[in-house]
Structure formats: structure tokens, C-alpha cells
Design an enzyme around this catalytic site. Sequence first.
Site, PDB file in Angstrom:
ATOM      1  N   SER A 164      62.769 106.523  -8.609  1.00  0.00           N
ATOM      2  CA  SER A 164      63.389 106.766  -7.299  1.00  0.00           C
ATOM      3  C   SER A 164      62.435 106.763  -6.116  1.00  0.00           C
ATOM      4  O   SER A 164      62.875 106.754  -4.972  1.00  0.00           O
ATOM      5  CB  SER A 164      64.163 108.078  -7.320  1.00  0.00           C
ATOM      6  OG  SER A 164      65.394 107.896  -7.982  1.00  0.00           O
ATOM      7  N   LYS A 192      63.151 113.824   1.799  1.00  0.00           N
ATOM      8  CA  LYS A 192      64.374 113.501   1.048  1.00  0.00           C
ATOM      9  C   LYS A 192      65.262 114.742   0.977  1.00  0.00           C
ATOM     10  O   LYS A 192      64.759 115.855   0.763  1.00  0.00           O
ATOM     11  CB  LYS A 192      63.976 113.031  -0.351  1.00  0.00           C
ATOM     12  CG  LYS A 192      65.128 112.480  -1.184  1.00  0.00           C
ATOM     13  CD  LYS A 192      64.587 111.974  -2.535  1.00  0.00           C
ATOM     14  CE  LYS A 192      65.667 111.367  -3.398  1.00  0.00           C
ATOM     15  NZ  LYS A 192      65.126 110.860  -4.685  1.00  0.00           N
ATOM     16  N   SER A 250      66.650 106.409  -5.680  1.00  0.00           N
ATOM     17  CA  SER A 250      67.496 107.199  -4.820  1.00  0.00           C
ATOM     18  C   SER A 250      66.824 107.634  -3.504  1.00  0.00           C
ATOM     19  O   SER A 250      67.503 108.116  -2.601  1.00  0.00           O
ATOM     20  CB  SER A 250      67.954 108.454  -5.568  1.00  0.00           C
ATOM     21  OG  SER A 250      66.839 109.231  -5.936  1.00  0.00           O
TER      22      SER A 250
END
Lengths: 493, 477
Positions: free
Chosen positions: A178, A79, A154
Site C-alpha cells: 500500500s 494517511k 491503499s
Amino acid sequence: MELFEMTAAGLSRLLQTEEISAVEVVESFLGRIEKVDPYVKAFITVSAEQALQTAAAVDRQRAGGEKLHPLAGVPVAVKDNICTKGVRTTCASRALENFIPPYEATVIAALHRLGLPVLGKTNLDEFAAGASTETSAFFITRNPWDRERVPGGSSGGSAVAVSTGMAPLALGSDTGGSIRQPAAFCGLTGLRPTYGRVSRYGMVPLASSLDQVGPLAMDATDCALLQGAIAGYDLLDSTSLPDEVPDYGAQLEKPVSGLRLGIIAEQQGEGFDPEINSAVTRAVRVLKENGVIVDEISLPHQRYALSAYRSLVSAEFSSSLGRFDGVRYGLSQPGENINRMFSQSRGLSFGPAVKGRILLGTYILSAAQYEKYYLPAGRARTLIARDYSEAFQRFDLLVGAVTATPAFKIGAKRGDPHQMALADLCLVGNALAGVPSISVPFGAAGGLPVGVQFTAPPLREDILLRVAYFLEQHRESGTIRPRLSFLEEGGGE
Amino acid sequence: MVYEAVIGLEIHVELLTRSKMFCGCSTAFGDKPNTNTCPVCLGFPGTLPVLNRQAVALAVKAALALQGKVQEKSIFARKNYFYPDLPKAYQISQHDRPLSRGGFLEINFPEGRRRVHLERIHLEEEAGKLIHAGDSILEADYSFVDYNRAGIPLMEIVTLPDLHSGEEARLFLEELRLLLLYVGVSDCKMEEGSLRCDANISLRPAGSSELGVKTEVKNMNSFRAVEQALESEARRQEEILSAGGRVIPATCHWEGEERRTVPVREKGASADYRYFTEPDLPPLMLEASLVEQLRATLPELPAQRRERLQEEYGLEASEALMISSTPPLANFFEEAAKHYRDYRHLFHWIQGDLVYQLRETGTSLETVSPELLIELLELLDKGEINRPVAKELLTAVLKKGASPKKLVASKNLGRISGRETLEPLVAQVLDENPEAIESFLQGRKKALAFLVGKVMALTRGRADPQEVSQLLRDKIK
Ligand SMILES: [Zn+2]
């Protein structure tokens, strides 16, 4: 079977027996990224060169007879809010569009030490402040099960990368869901570890008191492998836990019988998609049939969880993002004086969702509002944590839904932060309590994957992974990979 | 109406650690700008603070020396504001749960001894340093920023409003500085900014117990400046009040050259720092056993030393005060006193001639061994040299670091004594100065001193003036 279709554990076996090389593995995934990513847009940066270098080093070491970690040579997608030394780290924000960190996140250092090549950096909501990956400053990531839908967020880019075979493993970060929510939306196993179990050093914070880095993978076995690789005490993170890291993989096959399971009244039932409720019920039934002791449990302070979460996260977020002032790094816009320089740099740096959270957090922390919002949020957090610790006097783990609905349409909830927050209902209480949770793919709703969530006492990730592994053996449908029909149709960007 | 000033101080002290508060960077002063920096103290995203335990230990020692109550649990907080010298846009500090509460320091004020009470002591980190290409950050075309200082450990000491004049503030600061030097927590160099002081001051009718409207005085870069600024601000407020006006809460700058305080910012518009608990650091827990361990390492404090200097060496209170305020000098004295029993004689030589000659010759005390001074004093005591020669010798010892005995031998500085040696010289002087003899016989004492001086000149100071004087008397009679 192509290499990119294999799980990390499968690749690990072939690598260890030297049937395949790490370079071949990385090349296979890089090829897959080239082919698939234009359709789903999971990656912000692909670090092919670095990944191949790491892979080549692993192959040399293996040829030299060195004893390597089981995952050596198995690549990972990361990420893009986790700092990678020498590789652009953007947080999906204009603020850091060209930011190349001169330091390494502790989890990335661990990947390098163990020989896991980093394929690239995946898309997210700007600064992880979202739950759909729609607020990335660069582009939207699409759900491979239905490209009209969001992949969740996210950590949406990481979820899509694993789901489509662009990476066998991925790192995400979970502040209030997330990792778990995109895992559920994409049909993956996603683990939010105990707060402090994985170092946060080098992860750009959304909210320091809640953030955790964790794994997203195709199954419990892979999840356990990656979690074992990144967990542990870190001198650089004062909130990290000193406890020894167990061998998660070795405990997967332990029987589930005798475990005491509490069904959380507030985390399924009314207001939830019937097919999600059904998935929870069926998962509980199969566990019960195998000797798990089941009862209901209420977590009375759950109703405060969302507002407490919003207050605390906004407050910490507004403070942590103050550093993007254009003075030392990142986007910088000159101004006629320092205050203009600050406001113009920050004005251009952040998108509307981030600005909204900063405004909210600044307001909540202001002297006049502090006692009205911030302090009660802290008290609610204490009460919520107490609910969990009391529940764990009676139960070894708790179960509920991950989300109220499967993946929603792109744009459906944009500009509606309240709707968006409702999606977080089951995800924030456990995060506030600091306890570990896992999203396990189980069942489907309207052709889309859904997940069941389990929550365990602090540091009992082993129980979560064991139950996830058990449910995999009792999964009803065959594949959990999406059929990428769009590849035949064309039309990738 | 007669007014009384009520003054409280906020003192920032840089702690003497080798590395910064939350990272491993050096705290060295004066290095090339931005060389002692790293991603943590530059506030790069994702980096995290790690508390410097040595800074905690030093602050705890200071708190104990100041009789503060060290808190078992204290909490770090973020103080949020934007400024280019503040890399994270927040300063990690302590807010409602400081390291230590209470405490006091006893001061010898001109009116007598009194305790000045402390409110709290807490830990925080330094900001960087700005240099503007212009008068202020808003008017400058550009500014330079040096982050070498950013993150250096700071201890803030906040007093209660227990002081009543600029002089009292200065005396308190001098004693506080001495105490911190003794404990070894800071080098307390105001010129390098390792000790800084802001003050709050208000006036009230003498005898009243209510507090007036206060102003904050900043920009004072010496103890002298603190004294002058507070006297000046008290006068400014008194003029306002006497004219029937009201003091407006404000921050005032001390303008040293103009010798006045100037209000610069109205306090009403002061910043809201949005304090909240620092989530990147767990609460600071200090177990009683650790605190006691640190207490055991506390050295003798200035007040204790003064008492002991009086008791052990028979010094006067004022002498003990004087020598204890320069710790290296007091150490030198005590070292020398181990081998030299006439303590008062020793004290006078050290505090008088030694201090004077160190300054004159630009010598550092560290290069002088107490043994050399003792050797010199012993030569003097045995009458092998006289006092003027001893002083001359001290200069030579300091300049060359050589042994007084060797110097006496090589330079032929030994005392000239004995009738056979001195009588011819005395005779010569008497022959040349018949008027002085006359004058002396008429009862003028000065005349004898004049003759002694003449003989001393002939011996280049090596005779004993007493002996010469006696010889002269004998001869004239
Ligand atoms: Zn540093």
C-alpha cells in the site's frame, strides 16, 4: 521556483538558514491544496489551523535560537488511517466518518515533537483494504498523470498529495504494497520499513502482523529524512524493534559497488509489462556498470504468497474490525435489541469490499475451516520468510518489479478481486517475510511512471535508500512531476 | 443403578495487580463507572496491548504453587465474539499454548487425602460489566455498561474431571482459595467477582471408567452455591438416566432461590470463537532462570504451614487446619508465640476467646497487638487475675486498645485472695444459706458449687473459685 515545488531537503535548508519561515511553507502548500485538490481529491480532511499553529511554534523556537530537527517546519500529509488527536480520522469509512481520536499515533507524536506540521489526512481504500483508493466511502482519488486512472492504493491520497506538490512528504501504511504500489503509480519513492521498525500504535490495522507505517517522498533523500523521524522503538507497540535507528541520510552517498544484487526470477519477466521489464533490466545494468555484483535468484515459495497473504489478512482484518459495533464510538444505529443494533450499525458502517473481506476472514477462522486455510497460510508464511533469509545469505539486496502494469483505469478492476490481487504479486512476499522494500521510480510505460523494487534484509533500509539515491543520479528522464494540464482546463470538483 | 458424578472446574481469578492487563488503568474495585478506562481498554481503533509483567509474575507464582509446568513459550490468542461488554469484540486469552500445563492440589477429603489434577492455567483479560434495564440483554429497553473492569488481569485454572461431589468441589475451592491468598496472587472475593467458578459435570455408572454426557453449570456465586448446584445437577441428571433418558449437553444456570439448575442453552449451538494467534503481542517467553527467581519468592504454602504448626507448636492436625485457614490469625498466633511459651494455651485463647470477642466487639485483628494478649495471659498465669476477669478484660482491651495491666489497676480488677479478706465473706454466705450446708453435708456436690457462686458474686468475680471452695470446705467441717 515556488515553495511547494521544492523537496523536503530543499525546504529544510531554506528553513534552517531562515530564508523562509515555516508558516510561509505551510501557507504555500495549503494554497496548493486549495488549487489542486479539487481535481484529484487526495485529502479527506485538511487541518490548516493545526498545521499553521505547529509552523508558528517552529518559527518562534527557531527565532529563540533553539536547536531544531532538520525537518522542523516541513509539512507532512498523513494517511487517514493514522490517528491524529483532535483531528478527524476516518479510515475512509462511514464507520468513523465523524471520529475524532482522543489519542495520538506514536508516529504523529514524533512529528509533533520534531516540529513537522500535519497538513491533513489523505484518502485511502476503506480501512486500507484495497489497492486503488477506489473503495473509499467518500470519493475516488485520481492519478495526476492521467485522471482517468487510479493512483494506486491503499495510500493513494498520500501519493497524489506528494506527486502534485500538495505536500513535500507523506505518511502511508503498507500491509501488502500500500505504500510501494501507489509510489510506483505516481512516480515517487516509497519505503516499506522492516516490520517493527516504525511503531504501529495509533495506526488502524488492516492486518496487525503485516502493517507498517512508512514514508512517501519525491526522492531518496526526503524518504530517508522522514523515515529517520518516525523510526524507533515504542513501548506502546510490543512488536516494535529495540534496535537503534541509524542516520539514513548520512549513508546515501556511500558507493554501491561491491553490493551483491539478486534478480528475483518470479518478480519480473513473463506476465509483466515489457516496459516494466525493461526498466528493471536498465536499472540492473546501470548498477552492474557501477560495480554491483548481479546474479539470478528464485524464491520458490512465492507462488503461495498471494493466497497466504489473502488468508492471513482477511482473518486478522475480520477480527480487528469487530470493535466497530456502535457501542462506544463511530457510527451507531439503534435496534430493537443488541444483536439488531450490532448488525445495523455494522451494516451501515462498511462498504462492500470491507464486508467481503470480513466475511472471508470470518469463514477462514471458523473452526471448520481453520485448518484448511489459516494454518497452511501460516506455514506458507514461514517458508516464504525462509526463502528470503536464504537469499540474503547470498545477496545484500534483491530486485524485481513493483507492479506488473502501470496505473490502470478507474473501474477497470473493480469487482474483480482476483485481478486486483494479481497486481500485488511482487508486494506481498516481502511483506509476509517482514523484510524492508522500496519502490524507486525508474522509467515509464506509455507515459506513466513505473517503479523498480528493491528488498533488503531486516533493518537494512539504509541499503535500499542508498540504491534509490544512486538510481536517481542515473535517471534517464528529467522531471518526475506530472504536468497538471487539467489545472488550465478547469473542471475540478 | 448407582451413579458416580465426574466434575471438573474452571476457576477465574482476578490477579492482584495495580494496573490492568494491557494498559495502565487502575484495577480498583467500586470506582465510579467508566473512570478507570483509556483508549486501549475501551478498544479504540489503532491502540495496542502492552503486557503487564506483574500479572505474568503472579500467574507464574500461582502455577508454581500448584505444581504446574510453566511453559517456556506461551502464546496469546484472540477469542472473538460480539458482546457490548467486550470492547474489542475479542478477548485476549491463551488458547492452545497456555502459560502452564498440569499441576495438582492435594486435598483432605472426608475419605482421605487425594490429589486433584489440573489441566492448565492461562492468562486472559476481564470483560466489562453490564446492567440491564430489564431481565436480560435481549428484553431490556436499554443496558448500562461499565468498562472499569474491562482488561483486569484474569487467570483461568482448569482442573481435570477429578472431583466426584459438590462437597469435594467446595473443599477443593476452599483449599485453592487459601493457597492463592497465601501466594498473594488474588484477594479471591467471590462477592466482588474476583474469584468465579464454572463447573462441568457428568454421571456414569459407579466403577465405570467411561465419561457420560456433561453439562456446564454456571451462575454460582459462593462456594456453598457450587456445592448445592452440583448436588442438584447430579440429582437432575440421575433422574433422567434412571428413567432411561439421555442427558442433553447444555449450559445450566444455578437458580439459588429455587435451589435448582435450569438448562438455558444447548451446547450444540455454542459459539465458534474463531481463535487465532494475537498478532499484536509476541509470544510470551519465560526463561527458566526467571521462573526459578519467582519460585524463590514463593511464601510458605498452607499445607507446609500446617505441618510446621504441628511440629513447632504441638498443635493437633485439626487445630493447625483451623488456624491456618485464616492467615492473619495464624500470623498473630506465631507472632505471639515468640514471647509466650505455652503454645496450646495461647492457641486456645486465640482460636476461642479472641476470635469470639473480635466478632462480638466488631474489632479488626489488625488493630490488636499480640503483646497485649500476652500481657493478659501472663496476669492470668501469675494468678493476679482469674479466668472470668481475664475474659472481661479481653473485651476491654479490644474496645479500648489499652494495656491489661493498666486496666486491672484502674478498674480494681485485681484478684481478691487471702483468708483475712475472704473469711468474712465466706462466713456471711454460710450464715445466709443454712439449707445449702445441710444439703452439702448430705453429699450433694452441687450445693458447694452454689455456695462458691454466692461468694464469687460478692467479690464481683475477682476471687479464685478454687480458693473459695477450699475455704468453704474448711468452714463447714
Ligand atoms: Zn485502560
